[in-house]
Design a protein around this motif. Structure first.
Motif, PDB file in Angstrom:
ATOM      1  N   UNK A   2       0.841  -1.197   0.000  1.00 42.28           N
ATOM      2  CA  UNK A   2       0.000   0.000   0.000  1.00 42.28           C
ATOM      3  C   UNK A   2       0.878   1.249   0.000  1.00 42.28           C
ATOM      4  N   UNK A   3       1.966   1.220   0.766  1.00 41.38           N
ATOM      5  CA  UNK A   3       2.881   2.365   0.814  1.00 41.38           C
ATOM      6  C   UNK A   3       3.487   2.621  -0.563  1.00 41.38           C
ATOM      7  N   UNK A   4       3.834   1.562  -1.274  1.00 41.01           N
ATOM      8  CA  UNK A   4       4.394   1.714  -2.612  1.00 41.01           C
ATOM      9  C   UNK A   4       3.364   2.288  -3.572  1.00 41.01           C
ATOM     10  N   UNK A   5       2.126   1.831  -3.462  1.00 42.76           N
ATOM     11  CA  UNK A   5       1.044   2.331  -4.313  1.00 42.76           C
ATOM     12  C   UNK A   5       0.785   3.807  -4.041  1.00 42.76           C
ATOM     13  N   UNK A  10       1.422   9.531  -5.582  1.00 44.17           N
ATOM     14  CA  UNK A  10       1.964  10.869  -5.273  1.00 44.17           C
ATOM     15  C   UNK A  10       2.925  11.316  -6.373  1.00 44.17           C
ATOM     16  N   UNK A  11       3.789  10.411  -6.805  1.00 43.17           N
ATOM     17  CA  UNK A  11       4.736  10.742  -7.880  1.00 43.17           C
ATOM     18  C   UNK A  11       3.986  11.071  -9.174  1.00 43.17           C
ATOM     19  N   UNK A  12       2.951  10.290  -9.480  1.00 42.40           N
ATOM     20  CA  UNK A  12       2.163  10.535 -10.693  1.00 42.40           C
ATOM     21  C   UNK A  12       1.467  11.894 -10.618  1.00 42.40           C
ATOM     22  N   UNK A  13       0.918  12.245  -9.456  1.00 48.46           N
ATOM     23  CA  UNK A  13       0.251  13.539  -9.282  1.00 48.46           C
ATOM     24  C   UNK A  13       1.255  14.680  -9.479  1.00 48.46           C
ATOM     25  N   UNK A  14       2.421  14.530  -8.899  1.00 53.80           N
ATOM     26  CA  UNK A  14       3.455  15.567  -9.041  1.00 53.80           C
ATOM     27  C   UNK A  14       3.885  15.711 -10.497  1.00 53.80           C
ATOM     28  N   UNK A  15       4.083  14.601 -11.189  1.00 54.59           N
ATOM     29  CA  UNK A  15       4.483  14.650 -12.601  1.00 54.59           C
ATOM     30  C   UNK A  15       3.406  15.333 -13.438  1.00 54.59           C
TER      31      UNK A  15
END
Length: 196
Positions: A2-5, A10-15
């Motif tokens: 879950x932490x990885x997901x 979060x990374x996708x939102x930032x990108x």
């Protein structure tokens, strides 16, 4: 797991956020460059009218050769400054040079029109009347195009100065746009005085 997901989301939102801000800044920059291109179209029209206007005036204003030559010299200087500014409207120095050259040209034209008042035959000449009307119309279009350009530059500059756009703008090398401002000195703003 879950932490990885969560981390991937979060990374996708930032990108996507970075892409969105970057695309907005590119759009704003293209708008102000397009607005400058609209000014360029009107300035070229103005530059094409001026030699015809001077040619008509030459026949009547034989004793005003210096004034007519000053108009042509100012026009040529403005054409040169415009050709430099068209290459990169985000170059502050070239836009400032254009504004200064346009100020000189406007002042020269003002002197020529003030002197033409002393030549009733010139004022009544059909070609002079037509060219003057076309130039006046073009001057109005230039004024509107300059206002649209300055509005576009203001929106662009606001976009690259406000957070978070400033972070993206600095990262990708976005430069502030230069507003077109009047460059006339207090002396140039005074009404032209003609006496014979």
């Amino acid at each position: 797991m879950i932490a990885l997901l969560v981390l991937l989301v979060i990374i996708a939102v930032i990108v996507f956020w970075v892409i969105g801000v970057y695309n907005r800044l590119v759009s704003l920059r293209n708008r102000f460059k397009n607005a400058f291109a609209q000014i360029d179209v009107q300035l070229k029209r103005r530059y094409d009218l001026i030699p015809n206007l001077v040619e008509v005036a030459k026949g009547y204003m034989k004793h005003e050769r210096e004034t007519l030559e000053a108009v042509i010299a100012a026009r040529n200087q403005a054409v040169t400054a415009n050709s430099k500014a068209v290459v990169d409207p985000s170059d502050a120095a070239s836009v400032q040079q254009l504004a200064a050259a346009e100020g000189t040209l406007t002042a020269s034209l003002g002197k020529m029109f003030a002197l033409s008042e002393a030549y009733p035959d010139l004022k009544a000449n059909e070609n002079m009347i037509q060219l003057t009307e076309e130039l006046t119309s073009t001057e109005n279009k230039i004024a509107f195009a300059r206002q649209a350009y300055n509005d576009s530059v203001m929106q662009y500059n606001t976009g690259i100065e406000q957070f978070p756009g400033s972070v993206i703008a600095n990262s990708f090398g976005f430069k502030a746009g230069e507003l077109l401002q009047a460059t006339e000195s207090a002396e140039e703003r005074k009404a032209v005085k003609v006496s014979f």
